[in-house]
Motif scaffolding. Structure first.
Motif, mmCIF file in Angstrom:
data_model
loop_
_atom_site.group_PDB
_atom_site.id
_atom_site.type_symbol
_atom_site.label_atom_id
_atom_site.label_comp_id
_atom_site.label_asym_id
_atom_site.label_seq_id
_atom_site.Cartn_x
_atom_site.Cartn_y
_atom_site.Cartn_z
ATOM 1 N N GLU A 333 0.827 -1.209 0.000
ATOM 2 C CA GLU A 333 0.000 0.000 0.000
ATOM 3 C C GLU A 333 0.863 1.260 0.000
ATOM 4 N N ALA A 334 1.867 1.287 0.905
ATOM 5 C CA ALA A 334 2.713 2.479 1.007
ATOM 6 C C ALA A 334 3.521 2.689 -0.263
ATOM 7 N N THR A 335 4.071 1.596 -0.793
ATOM 8 C CA THR A 335 4.934 1.734 -1.963
ATOM 9 C C THR A 335 4.130 2.120 -3.202
ATOM 10 N N VAL A 336 2.956 1.498 -3.355
ATOM 11 C CA VAL A 336 2.138 1.844 -4.521
ATOM 12 C C VAL A 336 1.751 3.326 -4.464
ATOM 13 N N LEU A 337 1.388 3.813 -3.270
ATOM 14 C CA LEU A 337 1.048 5.239 -3.139
ATOM 15 C C LEU A 337 2.219 6.114 -3.589
ATOM 16 N N SER A 338 3.420 5.759 -3.125
ATOM 17 C CA SER A 338 4.554 6.623 -3.452
ATOM 18 C C SER A 338 4.982 6.462 -4.903
ATOM 19 N N VAL A 339 4.807 5.262 -5.467
ATOM 20 C CA VAL A 339 5.145 5.086 -6.891
ATOM 21 C C VAL A 339 4.185 5.902 -7.757
ATOM 22 N N ILE A 340 2.883 5.830 -7.413
ATOM 23 C CA ILE A 340 1.913 6.614 -8.187
ATOM 24 C C ILE A 340 2.234 8.105 -8.040
ATOM 25 N N GLY A 341 2.489 8.532 -6.790
ATOM 26 C CA GLY A 341 2.829 9.937 -6.542
ATOM 27 C C GLY A 341 4.082 10.338 -7.302
ATOM 28 N N GLY A 342 5.094 9.471 -7.263
ATOM 29 C CA GLY A 342 6.354 9.768 -7.949
ATOM 30 C C GLY A 342 6.164 9.877 -9.451
ATOM 31 N N ALA A 343 5.428 8.925 -10.024
ATOM 32 C CA ALA A 343 5.213 8.932 -11.467
ATOM 33 C C ALA A 343 4.421 10.167 -11.883
ATOM 34 N N ALA A 344 3.369 10.477 -11.098
ATOM 35 C CA ALA A 344 2.559 11.663 -11.413
ATOM 36 C C ALA A 344 3.406 12.925 -11.275
ATOM 37 N N GLY A 345 4.289 12.943 -10.265
ATOM 38 C CA GLY A 345 5.161 14.097 -10.063
ATOM 39 C C GLY A 345 6.108 14.297 -11.234
ATOM 40 N N VAL A 346 6.681 13.192 -11.724
ATOM 41 C CA VAL A 346 7.584 13.272 -12.876
ATOM 42 C C VAL A 346 6.829 13.820 -14.081
ATOM 43 N N LEU A 347 5.632 13.274 -14.297
ATOM 44 C CA LEU A 347 4.815 13.696 -15.432
ATOM 45 C C LEU A 347 4.490 15.186 -15.343
ATOM 46 N N PHE A 348 4.040 15.595 -14.144
ATOM 47 C CA PHE A 348 3.679 16.987 -13.904
ATOM 48 C C PHE A 348 4.885 17.896 -14.148
#
Lengths: 403, 229
Positions: A333-348
């Motif tokens: 749960e924690a890792t998926v949240l941060s991976v999604i956040g990280g990927a979205a951050g890179v995209l943004f």
């Protein structure tokens, strides 16, 4: 329990709490995007300042008249003028083999007008060698030549800003402008160099030295001599040759009390690069802190989640979930949240850095993207492991009793 | 034949010193395969503590416990989780289904933790839900089901892993009379199929369904009798 099943259980947990998951992702997103964007802006600043300085010529020394607050300057009572003869002496290839050219420079703040439009600019009076030394190229029309200097012809080469201000869309070449009462013929337009902050490198005009002295400044001391070295490796050699020639000519015995000063473009460039890379590090550090805050946000959310779901953990343990299964579920749960956040951050960040920020074109450093994303995943694992471990270590009987 | 449950001189002490409480004072109990046992007693008599020890959720302070021939005292945390997964099916008073998770996903959970493949899980979980009469509720979440339906899902979850022992802690405590008889009928059915059931209750009418009733008073078995069924 294989990885896919663990992943599925973890994802189900995230989906069950969309708002909270979304806010956690947002925290990481901002952190990652801030790192990438700020580093890109810092990097862009460095590159634009460096490019601006390089456009002014890199192999040049500027010999300036005066002392500019050097220690020991107040001891001097007599200033020897910087003269055209000084400039000529610097071109003696026997004494100064590393000097390629030396161009005397006088500048005059003038008001120029064309058909009723006026514009204030600075006119540089110099020799044709100045164009090469200062990396000033003519885009339309031509340069003025040595015969223009000898005959003091009123020909002038103007910068792009002056063209825009005075002529608009009219082709300026061959037209006559009047500067401080003296008519000049525009023979060429300089290539644009762009502006660096307050300094507009295109707001300039260049005319023959003799013409500017005759009509605008009079025959006072030169403002400076622009010295071009034979190569970028010969800068230091050229600098010491200039010192020895001018010290000799100006009868200077005390080298701490000269009546002139040499600005070395290479030294300036490295100083500026040092400053701007410091700026990049500073921006990166600020951004890294926000990434850390995002990570603590994950810990916080996961702790709340663990507390809130203590009973669920108890149920899972009662029906036979091993410690590893619970640990895996919360880590996922924690890792998926941060991976999604990280990927979205890179995209943004990649979208934002396509636009100019305050006149600076951000340049994305691939290393910062990799680092920010990697750190965000590591943060998920690191900050998620404490709550996950706490969840996994709960005794089933106590977890089941939890209300 | 090894008994399903074999308890010898089980004691349980909570706290220490002044606040020490003796919940169990030495329980000897043997439950054979196919038995349907009801444990009765007033609150504070130690029946929940006994239930937790039998269910491998809690450790006894002293004594010896064998479940289906396995020595429970010597097991570590991971060994206990395997025992809970394979040997015991729990039914709780408050149902204890995982929230926001469909009935089917709840029922297949024990199989998931056992490492059974997806296809087999689906088949067995669907069959178990069918057996409790909820074949048409597989995709409903707990909050979309009535109390009786939730408890039947819990029964299906307890059964799906084919445990040696079905452990029910006041299974009808939160149910109306109609749902109570539904769930008790289900347990009767399981008993007829040869399952071993241990049920905690304080209602005589519920205990009457079992074929053996023990009563606890102050951490000791005060009576152990067979019913006339």
């Amino acid at each position: 329990m294989n990885i896919i099943e663990t992943l599925r259980i973890g994802l189900r947990g995230i989906g069950a709490n969309r708002l909270r998951s979304g806010l956690t992702v947002l925290g990481i997103l901002i952190g990652v995007a801030a790192v990438i964007i700020l580093v890109a802006v810092g990097n862009g600043t460095t590159q634009s300042v460096t490019a601006n300085l390089e456009s002014l010529g890199t192999n040049t020394l500027t010999v300036r008249h005066g002392t500019f607050g050097q220690p020991g300057a107040e001891a001097r009572t007599q200033f020897t003028d910087l003269t055209v003869a000084d400039a000529k002496a610097l071109m003696d290839t026997d004494v100064a083999p590393d000097v390629k050219s030396a161009s005397p420079v006088v500048t005059s703040q003038s008001t120029c007008s064309f058909e009723g439009t006026t514009h204030d600019t600075s006119i540089t009076g110099t020799w044709p060698s100045y164009f090469e030394a200062s990396n000033s190229k003519v885009s339309t029309g031509s340069y003025f030549g040595n015969e223009d200097v000898v005959s003091a012809r009123r020909n002038i080469v103007i910068g792009q800003t002056v063209v825009d201000e005075l002529f608009g869309v009219v082709d300026p070449v061959g037209k006559q402008i009047v500067c401080n009462g003296t008519p000049f013929t525009v023979v060429g337009v300089l290539e644009s160099k762009g502006s660096s902050g307050f300094n507009d490198a295109d707001d300039t005009a260049i005319a023959p030295l003799t013409t500017v002295q005759n009509h605008l400044t009079g025959y006072r001391s030169l403002d400076s001599v622009l010295v071009q070295s034979a190569s970028s490796d010969a800068m230091d050699a050229a600098q010491s040759e200039v010192y020895s020639i001018l010290d000799d000519r100006h009868s200077i015995t005390d080298t701490t009390a000269r009546d002139y000063q040499i600005l070395n473009q290479a030294t300036l460039l490295s100083a500026v690069e040092e400053t701007t890379s410091l700026l990049t590090i500073l921006l990166g550090a600020v951004a890294a802190i926000s990434l850390l805050v995002g990570g603590i946000g994950i810990t916080n959310i996961m702790l709340v989640t663990v507390t809130e779901r203590t009973r669920e953990i108890g149920i899972r343990k009662a029906i036979g979930a091993s410690k590893g299964a619970i640990l895996g579920q919360f880590l996922v749960e924690a890792t998926v949240l941060s991976v999604i956040g990280g990927a979205a951050g890179v995209l943004f960040a990649l979208i934002v850095t396509r636009f100019d920020v305050m006149g600076i074109t951000p340049i994305v450093m691939p290393a910062s993207v990799v680092a920010a994303f990697g750190v965000s995943v590591a943060i998920g694992l690191f900050f998620g492991s404490y709550p996950a471990n706490r969840a996994a270590s709960l005794r089933p009987i106590e977890a089941l009793r939890h209300e | 034949m090894t008994p399903v449950i074999s308890l010898q001189q089980i004691t349980k002490v909570y706290g220490a010193g002044e606040t020490e409480v003796q919940a169990l004072r030495g329980i000897d109990l043997t439950v054979n395969r196919g038995d349907y046992l009801a444990i009765m007693g007033a609150s504070g008599s130690g029946k929940s503590t006994l239930m937790n020890i039998i269910g491998a959720l809690d450790n006894a302070t002293s004594g010896h416990y064998e479940l289906d021939g396995i020595n429970i005292d010597s097991l570590d945390e991971s060994g206990l989780s395997i025992v809970r997964n394979r040997k015991i099916g729990f039914i709780f008073q408050s149902f204890n289904l995982i929230p926001r998770t469909s009935a089917l996903a709840n029922v297949e959970l024990p199989l998931l933790y056992r490492g059974v493949g997806r296809r087999e899980r689906m088949t067995r979980a669907t069959a178990a839900l069918g057996a409790v009469g909820l074949a048409d509720r597989t995709h409903h979440e707990p909050n979309e089901l009535s109390g009786g339906q939730q408890q039947r899902v819990a029964v299906a979850r307890a059964l799906v892993a084919e445990p040696s022992l079905l452990l029910a802690d006041e299974p009808t405590g939160n149910l109306d009379s109609k749902s109570t008889s539904d769930v008790l009928d289900l347990l009767d059915q399981m008993h007829e199929q040869g399952r071993t059931i241990v049920m905690i209750t304080h209602e005589d009418s519920v205990a009457a369904r079992a074929d053996r009733i023990i009563t606890l008073i102050d951490g000791l078995i005060s009576s152990d009798r067979r019913t006339m069924r």
